[in-house]
Scaffold this motif. Sequence first.
Motif, PDB file in Angstrom:
ATOM      1  N   THR A  67       0.857  -1.184   0.000  1.00 33.06           N
ATOM      2  CA  THR A  67       0.000   0.000   0.000  1.00 33.06           C
ATOM      3  C   THR A  67       0.892   1.233   0.000  1.00 33.06           C
ATOM      4  OG1 THR A  67      -1.649  -1.215   1.290  1.00 33.06           O
ATOM      5  CG2 THR A  67      -1.922   1.171   1.129  1.00 33.06           C
ATOM      6  N   SER A  68       1.210   1.710  -1.194  1.00 35.28           N
ATOM      7  CA  SER A  68       2.004   2.925  -1.302  1.00 35.28           C
ATOM      8  C   SER A  68       1.126   4.137  -0.987  1.00 35.28           C
ATOM      9  CB  SER A  68       2.594   3.058  -2.712  1.00 35.28           C
ATOM     10  OG  SER A  68       1.605   3.521  -3.626  1.00 35.28           O
ATOM     11  N   GLU A  69       1.745   5.278  -0.906  1.00 40.50           N
ATOM     12  CA  GLU A  69       1.002   6.514  -0.658  1.00 40.50           C
ATOM     13  C   GLU A  69      -0.037   6.761  -1.746  1.00 40.50           C
ATOM     14  OE1 GLU A  69       2.604  10.680   1.058  1.00 40.50           O
ATOM     15  OE2 GLU A  69       3.271  10.213  -0.981  1.00 40.50           O
ATOM     16  N   ALA A  70       0.266   6.308  -2.968  1.00 42.42           N
ATOM     17  CA  ALA A  70      -0.641   6.519  -4.094  1.00 42.42           C
ATOM     18  C   ALA A  70      -1.679   5.420  -4.233  1.00 42.42           C
ATOM     19  CB  ALA A  70       0.167   6.622  -5.393  1.00 42.42           C
ATOM     20  N   GLY A  71      -1.372   4.207  -3.745  1.00 39.90           N
ATOM     21  CA  GLY A  71      -2.260   3.064  -3.926  1.00 39.90           C
ATOM     22  C   GLY A  71      -1.455   1.780  -3.983  1.00 39.90           C
ATOM     23  N   HIS A  72      -2.061   0.726  -4.484  1.00 38.47           N
ATOM     24  CA  HIS A  72      -1.452  -0.605  -4.419  1.00 38.47           C
ATOM     25  C   HIS A  72      -0.415  -0.839  -5.516  1.00 38.47           C
ATOM     26  CE1 HIS A  72      -5.056  -2.464  -2.029  1.00 38.47           C
ATOM     27  NE2 HIS A  72      -4.326  -1.619  -1.315  1.00 38.47           N
ATOM     28  N   VAL A  73       0.660  -1.509  -5.134  1.00 36.35           N
ATOM     29  CA  VAL A  73       1.720  -1.929  -6.052  1.00 36.35           C
ATOM     30  C   VAL A  73       2.114  -3.353  -5.677  1.00 36.35           C
ATOM     31  CG1 VAL A  73       4.047  -1.498  -6.927  1.00 36.35           C
ATOM     32  CG2 VAL A  73       2.605   0.440  -6.222  1.00 36.35           C
ATOM     33  N   LEU A  74       2.177  -4.242  -6.673  1.00 40.17           N
ATOM     34  CA  LEU A  74       2.668  -5.596  -6.432  1.00 40.17           C
ATOM     35  C   LEU A  74       4.188  -5.616  -6.558  1.00 40.17           C
ATOM     36  CD1 LEU A  74       0.161  -7.726  -8.570  1.00 40.17           C
ATOM     37  CD2 LEU A  74       0.060  -7.274  -6.116  1.00 40.17           C
ATOM     38  N   GLY A  75       4.849  -6.106  -5.523  1.00 33.25           N
ATOM     39  CA  GLY A  75       6.284  -6.331  -5.594  1.00 33.25           C
ATOM     40  C   GLY A  75       6.526  -7.824  -5.741  1.00 33.25           C
ATOM     41  N   LEU A  76       6.985  -8.244  -6.910  1.00 38.41           N
ATOM     42  CA  LEU A  76       7.191  -9.667  -7.194  1.00 38.41           C
ATOM     43  C   LEU A  76       8.679  -9.997  -7.185  1.00 38.41           C
ATOM     44  CD1 LEU A  76       4.669 -10.070 -10.163  1.00 38.41           C
ATOM     45  CD2 LEU A  76       4.278 -10.570  -7.744  1.00 38.41           C
ATOM     46  N   GLY A  77       9.006 -11.141  -6.589  1.00 32.49           N
ATOM     47  CA  GLY A  77      10.397 -11.565  -6.551  1.00 32.49           C
ATOM     48  C   GLY A  77      11.195 -10.915  -5.440  1.00 32.49           C
ATOM     49  N   ILE A  78      10.513 -10.377  -4.425  1.00 33.73           N
ATOM     50  CA  ILE A  78      11.217  -9.773  -3.289  1.00 33.73           C
ATOM     51  C   ILE A  78      11.035 -10.653  -2.051  1.00 33.73           C
ATOM     52  CG2 ILE A  78      10.912  -7.478  -4.263  1.00 33.73           C
ATOM     53  CD1 ILE A  78       8.771  -6.944  -2.153  1.00 33.73           C
ATOM     54  N   GLU A  79      11.979 -10.542  -1.126  1.00 32.46           N
ATOM     55  CA  GLU A  79      11.935 -11.368   0.071  1.00 32.46           C
ATOM     56  C   GLU A  79      11.944 -10.552   1.354  1.00 32.46           C
ATOM     57  OE1 GLU A  79      14.802 -14.484  -0.026  1.00 32.46           O
ATOM     58  OE2 GLU A  79      13.878 -15.447  -1.770  1.00 32.46           O
ATOM     59  N   GLU A  80      12.028  -9.230   1.226  1.00 35.08           N
ATOM     60  CA  GLU A  80      11.940  -8.348   2.388  1.00 35.08           C
ATOM     61  C   GLU A  80      10.787  -7.387   2.174  1.00 35.08           C
ATOM     62  OE1 GLU A  80      15.617  -6.402   3.187  1.00 35.08           O
ATOM     63  OE2 GLU A  80      16.773  -8.269   3.217  1.00 35.08           O
ATOM     64  N   LEU A  81      10.024  -7.163   3.226  1.00 42.24           N
ATOM     65  CA  LEU A  81       8.830  -6.339   3.128  1.00 42.24           C
ATOM     66  C   LEU A  81       9.190  -4.890   2.833  1.00 42.24           C
ATOM     67  CD1 LEU A  81       5.721  -6.431   3.470  1.00 42.24           C
ATOM     68  CD2 LEU A  81       6.091  -5.819   5.865  1.00 42.24           C
ATOM     69  N   VAL A  82       8.547  -4.328   1.828  1.00 45.61           N
ATOM     70  CA  VAL A  82       8.648  -2.894   1.551  1.00 45.61           C
ATOM     71  C   VAL A  82       7.584  -2.197   2.396  1.00 45.61           C
ATOM     72  CG1 VAL A  82       8.388  -1.096  -0.201  1.00 45.61           C
ATOM     73  CG2 VAL A  82       9.516  -3.267  -0.789  1.00 45.61           C
ATOM     74  N   PRO A  83       7.959  -1.209   3.189  1.00 44.66           N
ATOM     75  CA  PRO A  83       6.974  -0.589   4.090  1.00 44.66           C
ATOM     76  C   PRO A  83       5.815   0.058   3.341  1.00 44.66           C
ATOM     77  CG  PRO A  83       9.222   0.091   4.643  1.00 44.66           C
ATOM     78  CD  PRO A  83       9.298  -0.620   3.329  1.00 44.66           C
ATOM     79  N   ALA A  84       4.654   0.027   3.962  1.00 43.84           N
ATOM     80  CA  ALA A  84       3.504   0.751   3.430  1.00 43.84           C
ATOM     81  C   ALA A  84       3.712   2.248   3.646  1.00 43.84           C
ATOM     82  CB  ALA A  84       2.234   0.292   4.131  1.00 43.84           C
ATOM     83  N   GLY A  85       3.020   3.053   2.832  1.00 48.48           N
ATOM     84  CA  GLY A  85       3.001   4.492   3.044  1.00 48.48           C
ATOM     85  C   GLY A  85       4.087   5.279   2.351  1.00 48.48           C
ATOM     86  N   LEU A  86       4.988   4.605   1.631  1.00 48.41           N
ATOM     87  CA  LEU A  86       6.005   5.316   0.865  1.00 48.41           C
ATOM     88  C   LEU A  86       5.391   5.885  -0.409  1.00 48.41           C
ATOM     89  CD1 LEU A  86       8.949   2.747   1.104  1.00 48.41           C
ATOM     90  CD2 LEU A  86       8.532   4.737   2.571  1.00 48.41           C
ATOM     91  N   SER A  87       6.075   6.829  -1.019  1.00 41.93           N
ATOM     92  CA  SER A  87       5.589   7.359  -2.293  1.00 41.93           C
ATOM     93  C   SER A  87       5.591   6.257  -3.348  1.00 41.93           C
ATOM     94  CB  SER A  87       6.475   8.512  -2.767  1.00 41.93           C
ATOM     95  OG  SER A  87       7.757   8.026  -3.169  1.00 41.93           O
TER      96      SER A  87
END
Length: 228
Positions: A67-87
């Motif tokens: 859940t980015s600041e703008a809305g939803h983005v799928l991160g595929l092939g990652i193994e560490e959580l990208v924080p919500a709320g970033l641009s």
Amino acid sequence: MLTVELHTHSALSHDGRDPVELLLEQAQAVGLDALAVTDHDEIEASLDAARLAPEYDLVGIPGVEITSEAGHVLGLGIEELVPAGLSFQETIERIHEQGGVAVVPHPFQESRHGVLANISKDELAAADAIEVYNSRLLTGRSNRQAHQYARRRGLPMTAGSDAHISEMVGQAVTHVDTDERSLDAVLDAIRDGRTTVEGKRTPWHISFRQAAGGAKRRVKNRVAQLMR
């Protein structure tokens, strides 16, 4: 050519229902080659699914619906959580730092956190791919808009069932042009645009049931938090 499901949710999502084992069983039963579990701002179940996937003759794709600041983005092939709320831009950069692929799901549907409510169409082109078929849309308009946008911009296209219950896994799939059954091969093909999409709409009564179940779980979780 591999058939891949890139957008599903397990019980770890606030609106999901089933453990990853049921998602994997369904993916195997409908003849998929690879599966991504993409829970909302959670990654542990996806990592479990990727680890277990070979037992079901599947390629496991770790990922998350961020859940980015703008809305939803799928991160595929990652193994560490990208924080919500970033641009939107920083979210994509964080995905890329892990060697992942950034896919924008249902970008034209504001009611489901589509990013185009908050960014321009030019900014959207920073993504690696656009989800042009999402099974949970009640009409085809938003899918058509996404498809037209991706085609005009020459962006890679994906599809996903957005399944929140195991029975719906495989409703929409991405066909990936590669002979190699591996995570890297799937991600490379998406980046290169070597994809075609196929899907059918989630029956309205199942969409309603998924939404109602998610609402119940959100209320239950909220009450539990208030009682702590």
